[in-house]
Every structure is written in structure tokens, then in C-alpha cells.
Design a protein around this motif. Structure first.
Motif, PDB file in Angstrom:
ATOM      1  N   ALA A   5       0.846  -1.187   0.000  1.00  0.00           N
ATOM      2  CA  ALA A   5       0.000   0.000   0.000  1.00  0.00           C
ATOM      3  C   ALA A   5       0.883   1.238   0.000  1.00  0.00           C
ATOM      4  CB  ALA A   5      -0.900  -0.017   1.231  1.00  0.00           C
ATOM      5  N   PRO A   6       0.346   2.367  -0.443  1.00  0.00           N
ATOM      6  CA  PRO A   6       1.142   3.601  -0.460  1.00  0.00           C
ATOM      7  C   PRO A   6       1.712   3.938   0.909  1.00  0.00           C
ATOM      8  CG  PRO A   6      -0.896   3.895  -1.678  1.00  0.00           C
ATOM      9  CD  PRO A   6      -0.997   2.564  -1.010  1.00  0.00           C
ATOM     10  N   GLY A   7       3.002   4.157   0.949  1.00  0.00           N
ATOM     11  CA  GLY A   7       3.659   4.528   2.190  1.00  0.00           C
ATOM     12  C   GLY A   7       3.894   3.402   3.162  1.00  0.00           C
ATOM     13  N   LYS A   8       3.612   2.178   2.736  1.00  0.00           N
ATOM     14  CA  LYS A   8       3.785   1.039   3.638  1.00  0.00           C
ATOM     15  C   LYS A   8       4.737   0.020   3.029  1.00  0.00           C
ATOM     16  CE  LYS A   8      -0.688   1.399   5.950  1.00  0.00           C
ATOM     17  NZ  LYS A   8      -1.904   0.651   6.381  1.00  0.00           N
ATOM     18  N   GLU A   9       5.211  -0.878   3.867  1.00  0.00           N
ATOM     19  CA  GLU A   9       6.078  -1.937   3.381  1.00  0.00           C
ATOM     20  C   GLU A   9       5.251  -3.043   2.725  1.00  0.00           C
ATOM     21  OE1 GLU A   9       9.699  -1.539   6.661  1.00  0.00           O
ATOM     22  OE2 GLU A   9       8.501  -3.381   6.537  1.00  0.00           O
ATOM     23  N   ARG A  10       5.920  -3.786   1.888  1.00  0.00           N
ATOM     24  CA  ARG A  10       5.254  -4.912   1.246  1.00  0.00           C
ATOM     25  C   ARG A  10       4.920  -5.960   2.307  1.00  0.00           C
ATOM     26  NH1 ARG A  10       8.530  -7.109  -3.612  1.00  0.00           N
ATOM     27  NH2 ARG A  10       9.846  -8.029  -1.979  1.00  0.00           N
ATOM     28  N   GLU A  11       3.742  -6.567   2.158  1.00  0.00           N
ATOM     29  CA  GLU A  11       3.306  -7.566   3.120  1.00  0.00           C
ATOM     30  C   GLU A  11       2.774  -8.797   2.413  1.00  0.00           C
ATOM     31  OE1 GLU A  11       0.132  -6.028   5.525  1.00  0.00           O
ATOM     32  OE2 GLU A  11      -1.261  -5.863   3.842  1.00  0.00           O
ATOM     33  N   PHE A  12       2.846  -9.905   3.123  1.00  0.00           N
ATOM     34  CA  PHE A  12       2.346 -11.169   2.616  1.00  0.00           C
ATOM     35  C   PHE A  12       0.825 -11.176   2.590  1.00  0.00           C
ATOM     36  CE2 PHE A  12       1.813 -15.588   2.000  1.00  0.00           C
ATOM     37  CZ  PHE A  12       0.917 -16.059   2.958  1.00  0.00           C
ATOM     38  N   VAL A  13       0.257 -11.800   1.547  1.00  0.00           N
ATOM     39  CA  VAL A  13      -1.193 -11.939   1.441  1.00  0.00           C
ATOM     40  C   VAL A  13      -1.605 -13.407   1.486  1.00  0.00           C
ATOM     41  CG1 VAL A  13      -3.230 -11.547   0.002  1.00  0.00           C
ATOM     42  CG2 VAL A  13      -1.408  -9.808   0.120  1.00  0.00           C
ATOM     43  N   ALA A  14      -1.078 -14.198   0.564  1.00  0.00           N
ATOM     44  CA  ALA A  14      -1.460 -15.606   0.491  1.00  0.00           C
ATOM     45  C   ALA A  14      -0.411 -16.353  -0.315  1.00  0.00           C
ATOM     46  CB  ALA A  14      -2.835 -15.768  -0.152  1.00  0.00           C
ATOM     47  N   GLU A  19       8.013 -17.432   6.846  1.00  0.00           N
ATOM     48  CA  GLU A  19       8.767 -16.452   6.045  1.00  0.00           C
ATOM     49  C   GLU A  19       8.609 -16.761   4.561  1.00  0.00           C
ATOM     50  OE1 GLU A  19      12.367 -15.151   8.879  1.00  0.00           O
ATOM     51  OE2 GLU A  19      12.464 -17.217   8.140  1.00  0.00           O
ATOM     52  N   VAL A  20       7.405 -16.587   4.074  1.00  0.00           N
ATOM     53  CA  VAL A  20       7.080 -16.971   2.701  1.00  0.00           C
ATOM     54  C   VAL A  20       7.949 -16.242   1.687  1.00  0.00           C
ATOM     55  CG1 VAL A  20       5.261 -17.043   0.966  1.00  0.00           C
ATOM     56  CG2 VAL A  20       4.723 -17.522   3.360  1.00  0.00           C
ATOM     57  N   GLU A  21       8.164 -14.959   1.920  1.00  0.00           N
ATOM     58  CA  GLU A  21       8.896 -14.147   0.943  1.00  0.00           C
ATOM     59  C   GLU A  21      10.298 -14.681   0.689  1.00  0.00           C
ATOM     60  OE1 GLU A  21       8.219 -10.021   1.495  1.00  0.00           O
ATOM     61  OE2 GLU A  21       9.870  -9.412   0.212  1.00  0.00           O
ATOM     62  N   ARG A  22      10.904 -15.280   1.687  1.00  0.00           N
ATOM     63  CA  ARG A  22      12.275 -15.786   1.528  1.00  0.00           C
ATOM     64  C   ARG A  22      12.353 -16.919   0.537  1.00  0.00           C
ATOM     65  NH1 ARG A  22      15.304 -17.066   6.908  1.00  0.00           N
ATOM     66  NH2 ARG A  22      16.916 -17.385   5.340  1.00  0.00           N
ATOM     67  N   GLY A  23      11.239 -17.589   0.283  1.00  0.00           N
ATOM     68  CA  GLY A  23      11.254 -18.707  -0.647  1.00  0.00           C
ATOM     69  C   GLY A  23      10.955 -18.314  -2.077  1.00  0.00           C
ATOM     70  N   MET A  24      10.666 -17.046  -2.287  1.00  0.00           N
ATOM     71  CA  MET A  24      10.299 -16.579  -3.620  1.00  0.00           C
ATOM     72  C   MET A  24      11.517 -16.109  -4.400  1.00  0.00           C
ATOM     73  SD  MET A  24       7.157 -17.168  -3.811  1.00  0.00           S
ATOM     74  CE  MET A  24       6.062 -17.870  -2.582  1.00  0.00           C
ATOM     75  N   ASP A  25      11.572 -16.534  -5.659  1.00  0.00           N
ATOM     76  CA  ASP A  25      12.720 -16.206  -6.492  1.00  0.00           C
ATOM     77  C   ASP A  25      12.400 -15.231  -7.622  1.00  0.00           C
ATOM     78  OD1 ASP A  25      13.320 -19.676  -6.167  1.00  0.00           O
ATOM     79  OD2 ASP A  25      14.437 -18.097  -5.128  1.00  0.00           O
ATOM     80  N   TYR A  26      11.177 -15.288  -8.123  1.00  0.00           N
ATOM     81  CA  TYR A  26      10.804 -14.470  -9.272  1.00  0.00           C
ATOM     82  C   TYR A  26       9.537 -13.683  -8.949  1.00  0.00           C
ATOM     83  CZ  TYR A  26      14.017 -17.670 -11.561  1.00  0.00           C
ATOM     84  OH  TYR A  26      15.124 -18.405 -11.884  1.00  0.00           O
ATOM     85  N   TRP A  27       9.523 -12.439  -9.399  1.00  0.00           N
ATOM     86  CA  TRP A  27       8.437 -11.527  -9.067  1.00  0.00           C
ATOM     87  C   TRP A  27       7.853 -10.889 -10.315  1.00  0.00           C
ATOM     88  CZ3 TRP A  27       6.894 -10.344  -3.981  1.00  0.00           C
ATOM     89  CH2 TRP A  27       7.653 -10.937  -2.984  1.00  0.00           C
ATOM     90  N   GLY A  28       6.553 -10.647 -10.255  1.00  0.00           N
ATOM     91  CA  GLY A  28       5.911  -9.876 -11.304  1.00  0.00           C
ATOM     92  C   GLY A  28       6.023  -8.390 -11.031  1.00  0.00           C
ATOM     93  N   LYS A  29       5.477  -7.601 -11.945  1.00  0.00           N
ATOM     94  CA  LYS A  29       5.573  -6.142 -11.822  1.00  0.00           C
ATOM     95  C   LYS A  29       4.431  -5.547 -11.009  1.00  0.00           C
ATOM     96  CE  LYS A  29       8.205  -5.544 -16.075  1.00  0.00           C
ATOM     97  NZ  LYS A  29       8.275  -4.876 -17.401  1.00  0.00           N
ATOM     98  N   GLY A  30       3.427  -6.349 -10.737  1.00  0.00           N
ATOM     99  CA  GLY A  30       2.335  -5.898  -9.893  1.00  0.00           C
ATOM    100  C   GLY A  30       1.117  -5.434 -10.655  1.00  0.00           C
ATOM    101  N   THR A  31      -0.011  -5.497  -9.972  1.00  0.00           N
ATOM    102  CA  THR A  31      -1.265  -4.996 -10.520  1.00  0.00           C
ATOM    103  C   THR A  31      -1.973  -4.211  -9.419  1.00  0.00           C
ATOM    104  OG1 THR A  31      -3.314  -5.616 -11.673  1.00  0.00           O
ATOM    105  CG2 THR A  31      -2.566  -7.110  -9.956  1.00  0.00           C
ATOM    106  N   LEU A  32      -2.530  -3.070  -9.781  1.00  0.00           N
ATOM    107  CA  LEU A  32      -3.107  -2.171  -8.791  1.00  0.00           C
ATOM    108  C   LEU A  32      -4.557  -2.532  -8.497  1.00  0.00           C
ATOM    109  CD1 LEU A  32      -2.949   0.404  -7.045  1.00  0.00           C
ATOM    110  CD2 LEU A  32      -3.610   1.700  -9.101  1.00  0.00           C
ATOM    111  N   VAL A  33      -4.854  -2.629  -7.223  1.00  0.00           N
ATOM    112  CA  VAL A  33      -6.221  -2.829  -6.749  1.00  0.00           C
ATOM    113  C   VAL A  33      -6.599  -1.611  -5.925  1.00  0.00           C
ATOM    114  CG1 VAL A  33      -7.711  -4.195  -5.239  1.00  0.00           C
ATOM    115  CG2 VAL A  33      -6.067  -5.343  -6.749  1.00  0.00           C
ATOM    116  N   THR A  34      -7.683  -0.989  -6.313  1.00  0.00           N
ATOM    117  CA  THR A  34      -8.167   0.183  -5.590  1.00  0.00           C
ATOM    118  C   THR A  34      -9.591  -0.077  -5.127  1.00  0.00           C
ATOM    119  OG1 THR A  34      -6.816   1.647  -6.961  1.00  0.00           O
ATOM    120  CG2 THR A  34      -8.572   2.666  -5.669  1.00  0.00           C
ATOM    121  N   VAL A  35      -9.814   0.049  -3.831  1.00  0.00           N
ATOM    122  CA  VAL A  35     -11.141  -0.167  -3.262  1.00  0.00           C
ATOM    123  C   VAL A  35     -11.650   1.171  -2.760  1.00  0.00           C
ATOM    124  CG1 VAL A  35     -12.520  -1.469  -1.612  1.00  0.00           C
ATOM    125  CG2 VAL A  35     -10.431  -2.487  -2.579  1.00  0.00           C
ATOM    126  N   SER A  36     -12.711   1.638  -3.361  1.00  0.00           N
ATOM    127  CA  SER A  36     -13.265   2.939  -2.978  1.00  0.00           C
ATOM    128  C   SER A  36     -14.278   2.786  -1.851  1.00  0.00           C
ATOM    129  CB  SER A  36     -13.917   3.604  -4.182  1.00  0.00           C
ATOM    130  OG  SER A  36     -15.017   2.834  -4.624  1.00  0.00           O
TER     131      SER A  36
END
Length: 124
Positions: A40-49, A106-123
Motif C-alpha cells: 500500500a502507499p507509504g507502507k512496506e510490502r506484506e504477505f497476502v497468500a 517467512e514466505v517471501e524468503r522462498g520466492m525467487d521471481y516476481w511480477g511487476k504488480g497490478t493495482l487494486v483500488t477499493v473505494s
């Protein structure tokens, strides 16, 4: 190399639903665990699933349990994140990642390849 491509982001109202897709291609022999993270804007990346290579094991962040469902099509090296009952605090760039190991917690430590991301906006 493995290419990871996300799709399905967009704008949705509070309480609505979205489904994100993530496809891995290339040297897919290296693809086992797949996961979603968000920033999220101004926040660190976090695990989702995250989901194991067989699809038999899934993990969720407490903040999305009961609302998000992660599934996998092994034949297509694709995972789907069904997001229901969306809240404004779910607004973020969602990143898909893949790796050889599904590490917990520590899920993130096992990840090797990343996508560029997709934006989700909830109004609200």
C-alpha cells in the motif's frame, strides 16, 4: 528465467469482489510455490497468500482470511486470488511471486521471481 505476469486489478467499491490471476512462464521447472504480496502507499510490502506446488497447502494473512481464496491450475502454472468483501484497506499494488520452496512463516524468503504488480483500488 521465469516470467511472472499478474492481471485482474482494477477499481471496485467497498464490499465488491475482484479476481487476480498470475501466470508463470519460461523455466517453469523452477516454479513450485506461488504467492501474493501487496504494498500500500507509504507502507512496506506484506504477505497476502501463498500456495504449494501441488495446491494442497495454502497460507493466508490474518487480514484476508475468510475473504480471499487462493487456488491453482497446475497445468497452466497459474494461480488465482479471489478477493471478496473488499475493504479500502485492501487498496495496494498486488505482486505475484514464485519460488522453489514454500516457506512458512517467512514466505517471501522462498520466492525467487516476481511480477511487476497490478493495482487494486477499493473505494469507500
Amino acid at each position: 528465467q521465469v516470467q511472472v505476469v499478474e492481471s485482474g486489478g482494477g477499481l471496485v467499491q467497498t464490499g465488491g469482489s475482484l479476481r487476480l490471476s498470475c501466470a508463470a512462464s519460461g523455466r517453469t521447472a523452477s516454479v513450485n510455490a506461488m504467492g501474493w504480496f501487496r504494498q500500500a502507499p507509504g507502507k512496506e510490502r506484506e504477505f497476502v497468500a501463498a500456495i504449494s506446488g501441488s495446491g494442497g497447502t495454502t497460507y493466508y494473512a490474518d487480514s484476508v482470511k475468510g475473504r480471499f481464496t487462493l487456488s491453482r491450475d497446475i497445468t497452466k502454472n497459474t494461480v488465482y486470488l479471489q478477493m471478496n468483501s473488499l475493504k479500502p484497506e485492501d487498496t495496494a499494488v498486488y505482486y505475484c511471486a514464485t519460488g522453489r520452496l514454500l516457506r512458512w512463516p517467512e514466505v517471501e524468503r522462498g520466492m525467487d521471481y516476481w511480477g511487476k504488480g497490478t493495482l487494486v483500488t477499493v473505494s469507500s
